[in-house]
Design an enzyme around this catalytic site. Structure first.
Site, mmCIF file in Angstrom:
data_model
loop_
_atom_site.group_PDB
_atom_site.id
_atom_site.type_symbol
_atom_site.label_atom_id
_atom_site.label_comp_id
_atom_site.label_asym_id
_atom_site.label_seq_id
_atom_site.Cartn_x
_atom_site.Cartn_y
_atom_site.Cartn_z
ATOM 1 C CG ASP A 156 6.700 1.389 2.387
ATOM 2 O OD1 ASP A 156 6.020 0.471 1.894
ATOM 3 O OD2 ASP A 156 6.448 1.934 3.474
ATOM 4 C CG ASP A 158 1.442 -0.770 1.271
ATOM 5 O OD1 ASP A 158 1.498 -0.277 2.404
ATOM 6 O OD2 ASP A 158 0.449 -0.655 0.514
ATOM 7 C CD GLU A 207 0.693 -2.754 5.927
ATOM 8 O OE1 GLU A 207 0.139 -1.982 6.711
ATOM 9 O OE2 GLU A 207 0.528 -2.700 4.691
ATOM 10 C CG HIS A 223 2.748 4.971 8.249
ATOM 11 N ND1 HIS A 223 3.349 3.725 8.357
ATOM 12 C CD2 HIS A 223 2.053 4.937 7.085
ATOM 13 C CE1 HIS A 223 3.024 2.995 7.306
ATOM 14 N NE2 HIS A 223 2.243 3.702 6.521
ATOM 15 C CG ASP A 224 -0.875 2.711 8.353
ATOM 16 O OD1 ASP A 224 -0.957 3.797 7.764
ATOM 17 O OD2 ASP A 224 -0.394 1.683 7.837
HETATM 18 C C1 NOJ Z 1 -0.668 0.323 4.303
HETATM 19 C C2 NOJ Z 1 0.112 1.571 4.572
HETATM 20 O O1 NOJ Z 1 0.870 1.423 5.731
HETATM 21 C C3 NOJ Z 1 -0.909 2.687 4.649
HETATM 22 O O2 NOJ Z 1 -0.342 3.888 5.131
HETATM 23 C C4 NOJ Z 1 -1.516 2.864 3.294
HETATM 24 O O3 NOJ Z 1 -2.539 3.827 3.355
HETATM 25 C C5 NOJ Z 1 -2.102 1.540 2.789
HETATM 26 N N1 NOJ Z 1 -1.257 0.424 3.015
HETATM 27 C C6 NOJ Z 1 -2.342 1.620 1.313
HETATM 28 O O4 NOJ Z 1 -1.111 1.565 0.637
#
Ligand code: NOJ
Length: 549
Positions: free
Chosen positions: A100, A207, A274, A335-336
């Protein structure tokens, strides 16, 4: 596509949240040796690559998405030697390893930021985004430069008393944003990429790549007329902080570094971005000459209503929007976002799994979804996610701890994630005694057995990992059935998915007269079927092999 497919096109990407996968050093937090210990399992899933959420030294304000050293390993996860061993062990088994990369912001403890905030004339001042207080501010009441908001609640600006300016952070105040209008910043980040690529990593998931550039005039963002009133961040239209045209130039330069390494070593490296954007904008991130992301993450299955026709329209719209030569991809969880088994229920989670693994394009599987792990409600006392803790009133909606709980390996206390006498960093799901890898591996009808069967077939069959996609009318029951063909290299498959709780008899006689069920989501049906009278059970998906066209 011309030519043979690359590994990142053919294979499944498996996302590991390192804190939650396997602890080996008794601190209740997963680590790199733990991942290495589980490589047999990962191979048994027939996945091609693992992607690790951040493993770099970090104060862990956002669990590693606040990086304090881009070229190290946090002691919580192990040492650089542990990383090197893991990478070598993956490669020995033919598994790829994706890291990542978090280029948009650093930790506020990163030496770059410590320097930047030390004085207005520090050479690194301009590496971050500093602005004067808005007119009307007083020393006691500094007003942020504009109305920009943090994803995690409150303004996107924090005032630094020592130097009398605000710095930008669209996440936590511990995550100051780098300034990509300063070429030194991009140069430094490209060096970070080179460091890991030279070690041999197979790619990066980047990210918030669509956020890297912001409006140079720092204009206020307009209100969002469609706001549902829940998450304050959604109250604005983020036209000055997201998806700026200049971002593509930055991404092209990142991609060029990936390509240099691919060409020099003869091993393809992949860049996954992302990006949460509607399809027409999302696909621009492949680049005009396919010179940006190999895979701009397609998150649309996370938000599209779970209805047969809505999902069909999504698949068709996405396929039609892809630029020539661009490779599709699909995501069911990360994970979000709340777990797929909790969003859809266990029965439909199986249908979703079949969809993910039979649509055209690279699938990404979030750890634990292959065993149907569910969200775990976390009591306030145990909450860890800053996004929840910062916004207690909507913590149960925006909190991300429920989908980050320990992997369920077996029925021992703590599910084999950590020793029985160690407290895991988040509670283990209450259903771990029955829902775990060991138990489900022995059950030929389990979700895990379904995942393995689908993944094995997908890997073996060019039609499934590389063939064409074409939706097929399910004339009798379009409201609850989505069906499509996957065809290529002389093989043809029909996928029939029942999004509803009723059984149906369907006529696919125009496609073929008969076929053979290769996989059924309930893992209880197989063998020859007549397609003009196909019986479909409630919540059932069928993967049917057809004779030659
Ligand atoms: C996206 C990530 O997937 C998330 O977990 C993170 O909190 C934010 N970007 C900030 O890096």
């Amino acid at each position: 596509m011309t030519g043979p497919l690359a590994w990142w096109q053919k294979g499944i990407v498996y996302q590991i949240y390192p804190r939650s996968f396997q602890d080996t050093n008794r601190d209740g937090i997963g680590d790199l040796p733990g991942i290495q210990r589980r490589l047999d399992y990962l191979q048994s899933l027939h996945v091609e690559a693992i992607w690790l959420s951040p493993i770099y030294p970090s104060p862990m304000a956002d669990f590693g998405y606040d990086v304090a050293d881009y070229t190290g390993v946090d002691p919580i996860f192990g040492t650089m030697e542990d990383f090197d061993r893991l990478l070598a062990a993956c490669h020995d088994r033919g598994l790829k390893l994706i890291l990542d990369l978090v280029p948009n912001h650093t930790s506020d403890q990163h030496p770059w930021f410590l320097e930047s905030r030390s004085s207005r004339d520090n050479p690194k001042r301009d590496w971050y985004i500093w602005r004067d207080p808005a007119p009307g501010s007083t020393p006691d009441n500094p007003i942020p430069p504009n109305n920009w908001l943090s994803f995690f609640g409150g303004p996107a600006w924090t005032y630094d008393e020592a130097t009398g300016q605000f710095y930008l952070h669209q996440f936590l105040k511990e995550q100051p944003e780098l300034n990509y209008r300063n070429p030194e910043v991009l140069a430094a980040m490209l060096d970070v990429m080179r460091f890991w690529l030279a070690k041999g990593v197979d790619g990066f998931r980047v990210d918030v790549i669509w956020l890297l550039m912001k409006d140079p005039e720092f204009r206020d963002e307009p209100p969002n007329p469609d706001w549902d009133g829940v998450d304050p961040h959604d109250s604005l239209r983020h036209i000055y902080t997201q998806n700026l045209p200049e971002v593509h130039d930055i991404i092209r330069q990142m991609r060029a570094v990936m390509d240099e390494f691919s060409q020099a070593t003869g091993r393809e490296r992949v860049m996954i971005g992302e990006i949460y954007l509607p399809i027409p904008e999302l696909v621009t991130y492949y680049g005009k000459n396919l010179d940006e992301c190999h895979l701009p993450f397609n998150f649309h299955l996370l938000d599209t209503p779970w209805e047969a026709q809505a999902v069909r329209r999504l698949a068709d719209e996405y396929e039609a929007a892809l630029p020539p030569g661009a490779w599709p991809n699909w995501v069911l969880g990360n994970h979000d976002r709340h777990r797929v088994a909790s969003r859809l229920g266990q029965a439909q989670a199986r249908v979703a799994q079949m969809l993910l693994l039979t649509l055209r394009g690279t699938p990404t599987c979030y750890y634990g979804d292959e065993i149907g792990m569910e969200d775990v409600p976390i009591p306030l006392k145990k909450m860890q996610d800053p996004r929840a803790l910062n916004q207690p009133e909507i913590a149960h909606i925006v909190g991300r701890d429920p989908e980050r709980t320990p992997m369920q390996w077996d029925d021992s206390p703590n599910a084999g994630f950590c020793d029985p006498d160690v407290e895991p960093w988040l509670p283990v799901a209450p259903d771990y005694r029955t829902r775990n890898v060991q138990v489900l591996s022995q059950d030929p009808t389990s979700m895990l057995s379904l995942f393995r069967a689908l993944a094995r077939l997908r890997q073996a069959e060019p039609a499934l990992h590389g063939g064409r996609y074409r939706a097929v009318e399910a004339q009798e029951h379009p409201e609850s059935v989505f069906a499509y063909l996957r065809e290529g290299e002389g093989a043809r498959f029909l996928v029939v998915l029942n999004f509803g709780g009723k059984s149906h008899t369907l006529n696919f006689g125009s496609v073929a007269s008969s076929g053979r069920i290769e996989v059924a989501t309930d893992m209880r049906h197989s063998g020859a079927v007549a397609l003009d009278q196909l019986e479909l059970q409630p919540n059932q998906g069928l993967l049917i092999r057809l004779g030659p066209a």
